[in-house]
Design a protein around this motif. Structure first.
Motif, PDB file in Angstrom:
ATOM      1  N   LYS A  96       0.833  -1.207   0.000  1.00 13.22           N
ATOM      2  CA  LYS A  96       0.000   0.000   0.000  1.00 13.22           C
ATOM      3  C   LYS A  96       0.864   1.252   0.000  1.00 13.22           C
ATOM      4  CE  LYS A  96      -4.006   2.168   0.469  1.00 13.22           C
ATOM      5  NZ  LYS A  96      -3.538   3.555   0.617  1.00 13.22           N
ATOM      6  N   ASP A  97       1.938   1.270   0.791  1.00 14.64           N
ATOM      7  CA  ASP A  97       2.830   2.430   0.840  1.00 14.64           C
ATOM      8  C   ASP A  97       3.615   2.572  -0.461  1.00 14.64           C
ATOM      9  OD1 ASP A  97       1.934   2.939   3.387  1.00 14.64           O
ATOM     10  OD2 ASP A  97       3.596   1.874   4.362  1.00 14.64           O
ATOM     11  N   ARG A  98       3.992   1.449  -1.065  1.00  9.02           N
ATOM     12  CA  ARG A  98       4.715   1.516  -2.338  1.00  9.02           C
ATOM     13  C   ARG A  98       3.827   2.112  -3.422  1.00  9.02           C
ATOM     14  NH1 ARG A  98       7.755  -3.727  -4.229  1.00  9.02           N
ATOM     15  NH2 ARG A  98       8.660  -2.140  -5.618  1.00  9.02           N
ATOM     16  N   LEU A  99       2.560   1.735  -3.432  1.00  8.90           N
ATOM     17  CA  LEU A  99       1.643   2.323  -4.398  1.00  8.90           C
ATOM     18  C   LEU A  99       1.477   3.819  -4.169  1.00  8.90           C
ATOM     19  CD1 LEU A  99      -1.154  -0.435  -4.491  1.00  8.90           C
ATOM     20  CD2 LEU A  99       0.534   0.059  -6.266  1.00  8.90           C
ATOM     21  N   ASP A 100       1.321   4.215  -2.907  1.00 14.02           N
ATOM     22  CA  ASP A 100       1.176   5.645  -2.597  1.00 14.02           C
ATOM     23  C   ASP A 100       2.419   6.417  -3.029  1.00 14.02           C
ATOM     24  OD1 ASP A 100      -1.280   5.070  -1.524  1.00 14.02           O
ATOM     25  OD2 ASP A 100      -0.575   5.043   0.560  1.00 14.02           O
ATOM     26  N   GLU A 101       3.580   5.839  -2.766  1.00 11.95           N
ATOM     27  CA  GLU A 101       4.838   6.508  -3.127  1.00 11.95           C
ATOM     28  C   GLU A 101       4.976   6.631  -4.642  1.00 11.95           C
ATOM     29  OE1 GLU A 101       9.385   5.972  -1.635  1.00 11.95           O
ATOM     30  OE2 GLU A 101       8.537   4.247  -2.734  1.00 11.95           O
ATOM     31  N   PHE A 102       4.640   5.572  -5.364  1.00  5.00           N
ATOM     32  CA  PHE A 102       4.776   5.598  -6.820  1.00  5.00           C
ATOM     33  C   PHE A 102       3.836   6.620  -7.449  1.00  5.00           C
ATOM     34  CE2 PHE A 102       3.288   3.829 -10.948  1.00  5.00           C
ATOM     35  CZ  PHE A 102       4.475   3.970 -11.669  1.00  5.00           C
ATOM     36  N   PHE A 103       2.582   6.606  -7.046  1.00  5.87           N
ATOM     37  CA  PHE A 103       1.600   7.493  -7.665  1.00  5.87           C
ATOM     38  C   PHE A 103       1.685   8.925  -7.163  1.00  5.87           C
ATOM     39  CE2 PHE A 103      -0.376   3.389  -8.645  1.00  5.87           C
ATOM     40  CZ  PHE A 103      -0.735   3.591  -9.973  1.00  5.87           C
ATOM     41  N   SER A 104       2.554   9.200  -6.197  1.00  8.17           N
ATOM     42  CA  SER A 104       2.747  10.578  -5.747  1.00  8.17           C
ATOM     43  C   SER A 104       3.704  11.354  -6.650  1.00  8.17           C
ATOM     44  CB  SER A 104       3.286  10.587  -4.308  1.00  8.17           C
ATOM     45  OG  SER A 104       4.611  10.048  -4.260  1.00  8.17           O
ATOM     46  N   GLN A 105       4.405  10.667  -7.543  1.00  7.44           N
ATOM     47  CA  GLN A 105       5.365  11.329  -8.425  1.00  7.44           C
ATOM     48  C   GLN A 105       4.634  12.080  -9.541  1.00  7.44           C
ATOM     49  OE1 GLN A 105       9.035   8.676  -9.124  1.00  7.44           O
ATOM     50  NE2 GLN A 105       7.419   7.182  -8.666  1.00  7.44           N
ATOM     51  N   PRO A 106       5.059  13.300  -9.852  1.00  9.31           N
ATOM     52  CA  PRO A 106       4.370  14.108 -10.876  1.00  9.31           C
ATOM     53  C   PRO A 106       4.309  13.429 -12.244  1.00  9.31           C
ATOM     54  CG  PRO A 106       5.814  15.488  -9.555  1.00  9.31           C
ATOM     55  CD  PRO A 106       6.101  14.075  -9.154  1.00  9.31           C
TER      56      PRO A 106
END
Length: 433
Positions: free
Chosen positions: A68-78
């Motif tokens: 879940k955190d990896r997904l949040d981190e990935f999709f937070s990139q512009p």
């Protein structure tokens, strides 16, 4: 006209869909009583950077974080937020006798005894078929879609249980693929926005004469085809953003000296031998089992109409098509009501939709109260299982092929009666002369 998803950015919706599917995986489907085979496919997703939002680094994130955190981190990139999500398809190599020759599919295959579970089978098959390692740090196993029974003889004979698994590659560049010539003719990255567009919806025409005349020859097949025509299946015309051809596939470069004669080509066409009838020149059409899998996934994206765009199979011959339509009308209406009860045909909240689908599937199958089935049971933590038809297209097809058989019998009786009447009229006419 842009859909709501294209206006807001598909990556935003993809983030929500993948997060929900990770937290609430689909339940296990046991083997049918008469079949102990299982197979797995990999739905591989990437986000392609756009020209105006190119990534400044090639960071793949921290692989030690929870999914879940990896997904949040990935999709937070512009660059991801402004990128184009895509899914990878393969075109199977043309092989004589292969029921899926030349079809568009997802990487995958049958589970082997050495595979520890269904997910391991999907990972192994992706490595063998396209040379892509789904266990590296730049790949996230997100979850799965509903497992389903694969059947033949129009739903009456189970072949295997098919298990679709979802993987997300966090790389900003294209992963290197090594295509196996005996299995894969080409690979194609298809944008989600193309898959979601109603303008690319079409039909695939399939010859089913061999199903009625398996032991018969050329003339019998021609007679059946001339009478019933081709069967029509819902399809999606694929528009790749990137393709890779396997140049080792036989026939990649046409050889004029080995071109079949006119009679050989005509016979190949009449017998529907796709492996010998210019398969490489056919358009890229997604249909059948793979389209069913994608329909479940795409319906989670706005405007949530992927299931409505899918139509049950029918025939091209007008009178047979009419008989099928009339005979299946009430059934199709009933099955659509089941989907509405599941929230699939409404723009409901994704979290509510996933829970409703599980509840409705169990209601249809086990006559349970919809309110008794909740999030815990769907997640599989209690070990609950479901049958192999508890998914969108499976619900749409409940009882459909049984009605289709009846429609064919009625059609044959109608044509015999029509032919007899025409013959009797002709006999009376010539007798009077």
């Amino acid at each position: 006209m842009d859909t709501p998803a294209s206006q807001a950015g598909l990556s935003h919706f993809l983030h929500g869909v993948l997060s929900e599917l990770y937290q609430h995986p689909s339940p296990h489907v046991p083997d049918p009583p008469s079949c102990k085979k299982r197979a797995s496919v990999a739905l591989i997703i990437r986000v392609r950077p756009t020209y105006n939002h190119w990534p400044t680094s090639s960071s793949i994130g921290d692989p030690s974080l929870p999914v879940k955190d990896r997904l949040d981190e990935f999709f937070s990139q512009p660059w991801v937020q402004n990128g184009d999500p895509e899914v990878l398809f393969i075109k199977r190599a043309a092989r004589v006798g292969d029921r899926w020759t030349g079809h568009i599919a997802l990487p995958g295959g049958k589970r082997d005894p050495e595979d520890t579970d269904d997910q391991a089978a999907a990972i192994r098959e992706a490595s063998e078929e396209i040379g892509l390692d789904l266990t590296t740090d730049d790949c996230i196993h997100v979850g799965n879609l509903p497992e389903r029974w694969v059947t033949t003889s129009w739903g009456s004979v189970p072949l295997m249980v098919l298990c679709p698994f979802i993987f997300l590659t966090t790389r900003s560049d294209s992963p290197t693929l090594n295509l196996q010539p005996t299995e894969v003719a080409s690979t194609h990255w298809i944008p989600f926005k193309a898959l979601l567009s109603p303008s690319v919806r079409t039909v695939e025409h399939v010859d089913i004469s061999q199903r009625f005349t398996k032991q018969s020859g050329f003339l019998a097949r021609m007679a059946v085809r001339s009478l019933m025509g081709f069967m029509q299946f819902s399809a999606v015309r694929l528009l790749p953003s990137e393709s890779q051809q396997c140049s080792s596939v036989p026939g990649f470069i046409p050889n004029e000296k080995t071109q079949p004669s006119f009679l050989q080509g005509l016979k190949s066409w009449c017998l529907s031998n796709q492996a010998e009838s210019g398969e490489r020149d056919r358009p890229l059409l997604l249909w059948g089992l793979t389209l069913g899998i994608l329909t479940d996934f795409l319906d989670l994206f706005p405007p949530n109409d992927a299931v409505q765009l899918w139509k049950p199979p029918t025939f091209g011959v007008p009178d047979l098509r009419l008989i099928v339509s009339v005979l299946t009308y009430n059934l199709r209406k009933h099955n659509k009501e089941q989907l509405k009860a599941a929230g699939i045909l409404k723009n409901t909240n994704l979290d509510d939709k996933l829970n409703a689908l599980s509840a409705t599937s169990d209601t249809v199958t086990h006559n349970q109260d919809q309110g008794e089935v909740g999030r815990t049971e769907r997640s599989g933590s209690s070990g609950q299982t479901t049958d192999g038809h508890a998914y969108a297209v499976g619900i749409m097809l409940r009882g459909y092929y049984d009605r289709l058989r009846v429609a064919i019998y009625l059609f044959l009786a109608w044509r015999i009666a029509l032919g007899s009447a025409a013959g009797f009229t002709a006999w009376r006419f010539f007798r009077r002369r």
